[in-house]
Enzyme design. Structure first.
Site, PDB file in Angstrom:
ATOM      1  N   TYR A   1      12.764  -1.884  19.018  1.00 12.37           N
ATOM      2  CA  TYR A   1      12.759  -0.871  17.695  1.00 12.37           C
ATOM      3  C   TYR A   1      11.957   0.498  18.390  1.00 12.37           C
ATOM      4  O   TYR A   1      12.416   1.304  18.550  1.00 12.37           O
ATOM      5  CB  TYR A   1      12.025  -1.269  16.431  1.00 12.37           C
ATOM      6  CG  TYR A   1      12.174  -0.145  15.433  1.00 12.37           C
ATOM      7  CD1 TYR A   1      13.600   0.020  14.961  1.00 12.37           C
ATOM      8  CD2 TYR A   1      10.945   0.590  15.266  1.00 12.37           C
ATOM      9  CE1 TYR A   1      13.389   1.096  13.899  1.00 12.37           C
ATOM     10  CE2 TYR A   1      11.210   1.452  13.817  1.00 12.37           C
ATOM     11  CZ  TYR A   1      12.252   1.648  13.605  1.00 12.37           C
ATOM     12  OH  TYR A   1      12.410   2.745  12.806  1.00 12.37           O
TER      13      TYR A   1
ATOM     14  N   LYS B   1      14.001   3.691  19.271  1.00 11.41           N
ATOM     15  CA  LYS B   1      13.407   5.053  18.553  1.00 11.41           C
ATOM     16  C   LYS B   1      12.921   6.163  19.519  1.00 11.41           C
ATOM     17  O   LYS B   1      13.095   7.184  19.420  1.00 11.41           O
ATOM     18  CB  LYS B   1      12.559   4.564  17.623  1.00 11.41           C
ATOM     19  CG  LYS B   1      12.918   3.929  16.393  1.00 11.41           C
ATOM     20  CD  LYS B   1      14.320   4.492  15.658  1.00 11.41           C
ATOM     21  CE  LYS B   1      13.716   5.373  14.871  1.00 11.41           C
ATOM     22  NZ  LYS B   1      14.937   6.041  14.056  1.00 11.41           N
TER      23      LYS B   1
END
EC number: 1.1.1.-
Length: 291
Positions: free
Chosen positions: A177, A181
C-alpha cells in the site's frame, strides 16, 4: 445534443466507502451534477445508489462496467464514458479507487504486477491516458485520492519498488500500500507536468478514515482505537470534496498535496516524489500499457 448544465464528474472507487459517500454528499446539493461511475459490480452499486435520496430531475447517476484489477476493462469504460459525455465537459476526474492487499499469488489476468498496484495506480493512469484529450479540452480538474503515508517512504523503499510491487513478491499489504500510493503520487506529479495549464491536477488526503473497507483483504486488521486523529467516512469525504472546488491552489506546480485539514503540504514533506525521472519511470505510455 445540448450540453448539460452543472458539473460532470467521472469517478472510480465510488461504489462504497469514501467514494460513495463523496458522491452521496454532492447529490444532496442544489447544484446539478452528472455522475459517470465505474464499478465492478453493477447490480450492487446501482442498488446502493437507489437507496440514496436525491432529486433525479437535478442530478443523474450512470454506472458503467469497470474492473480496475483487469486492464482490459479500462478502454471499454473510457469509450463508453466519452460517448456518455457527448458534448458535455468532463469537469472532474475523481480517481478514488484503492485497495490494501498483500502481493501473494500470481498476477491477475496475466499481469506481472500485484493486484493492488494495478488498481491503485496502473489502471487509473491508463484511464487518464485514454481521457486525456477530453481532460485538456474541458480544462478539467483531476483529483487523485492520496495518503499521508507517502511521506513514510524512504529511498531504500523506492529502490525496491520493482520487486515489492511484482505479483507474488510476498510483500505484505502495508508495504504494498505504501509503495503503490507513492507511485500513484508520482503519477499525479507526472500528469501535472503533462497537462500543464490545460487541466488542474491535485492530490488530496481524506485523513485516517475508519470504516471504509480498504483493509478488507488483509489477514490482520489494524487496531485504530488508540489513534486520536482517526475520522469517520462522512468527514473524510468532506476533505476530499474540498479538492473539487478549492481556489487557493499554490502557484508552485509541484505543491499539489492538499491535507485532510485543508492545508497544502510544503514540498519538502514529499521531496522524494519530485524526481522527474522517477515519475517518468512509473508512468508508462498508453502504447506501452497496451503492448
Amino acid at each position: 445534443m445540448a450540453a448539460t448544465l452543472g458539473k460532470t464528474i467521472v469517478a472510480t472507487g465510488a461504489s462504497s466507502g469514501l467514494g460513495f459517500e463523496s458522491v452521496k454528499q454532492l447529490l444532496q446539493q442544489s447544484q446539478p451534477y452528472k455522475f459517470i461511475i465505474g464499478a465492478r459490480d453493477l447490480k450492487t452499486t446501482q442498488a446502493a445508489f437507489d437507496q440514496v435520496q436525491y432529486d433525479a430531475k437535478t442530478h443523474s447517476v450512470s454506472i458503467l462496467p469497470l474492473d480496475l484489477a483487469d486492464l482490459r476493462t479500462v478502454k471499454p469504460f473510457a469509450q463508453q464514458t466519452l460517448e456518455a459525455l457527448d458534448q458535455d465537459k468532463l469537469d472532474i476526474l475523481f480517481l478514488n479507487a484503492g485497495m490494501n492487499k498483500a502481493a501473494t499469488g500470481p498476477g491477475l489476468h496475466g499481469s506481472k504486477w500485484c493486484e493492488a498496484y494495478v488498481v491503485n495506480h496502473l489502471s487509473q493512469h491508463y484511464l487518464t491516458q485514454l481521457l486525456r484529450p477530453k481532460l485538456s479540452a474541458s480544462h478539467s480538474r483531476v483529483v487523485v485520492v492520496s495518503s499521508g503515508l507517502i511521506r513514510a517512504v524512504k529511498e531504500a523503499d523506492i529502490e525496491a519498488f520493482e520487486t515489492t510491487l511484482k505479483a507474488d513478491s510476498g510483500a505484505d499489504g502495508f508495504k504494498v500500500y505504501h509503495a503503490s500510493k507513492f507511485v500513484q503520487f508520482l503519477g499525479a506529479h507526472w500528469w501535472r507536468r503533462q497537462l500543464g495549464t490545460s487541466a488542474t491536477v491535485l492530490a488530496v488526503s481524506p485523513g485516517l478514515v475508519i470504516g471504509t473497507g480498504l483493509g478488507r483483504h488483509l489477514d490482520t486488521q489494524p487496531n485504530l482505537d488508540h489513534i486520536p486523529d482517526k475520522v469517520t467516512v462522512d468527514k473524510g469525504a468532506k476533505s476530499l470534496l474540498r479538492a473539487f472546488d478549492c481556489n487557493d491552489i499554490p502557484e508552485d506546480p509541484e505543491q499539489i498535496f492538499l491535507t485532510s485539514w485543508g492545508e497544502w503540504w510544503p514540498k519538502d514533506v514529499y521531496s522524494l516524489s519530485l524526481d522527474k525521472s522517477l515519475q517518468d519511470r512509473w508512468c508508462p505510455s498508453q502504447e506501452d500499457i497496451e503492448a
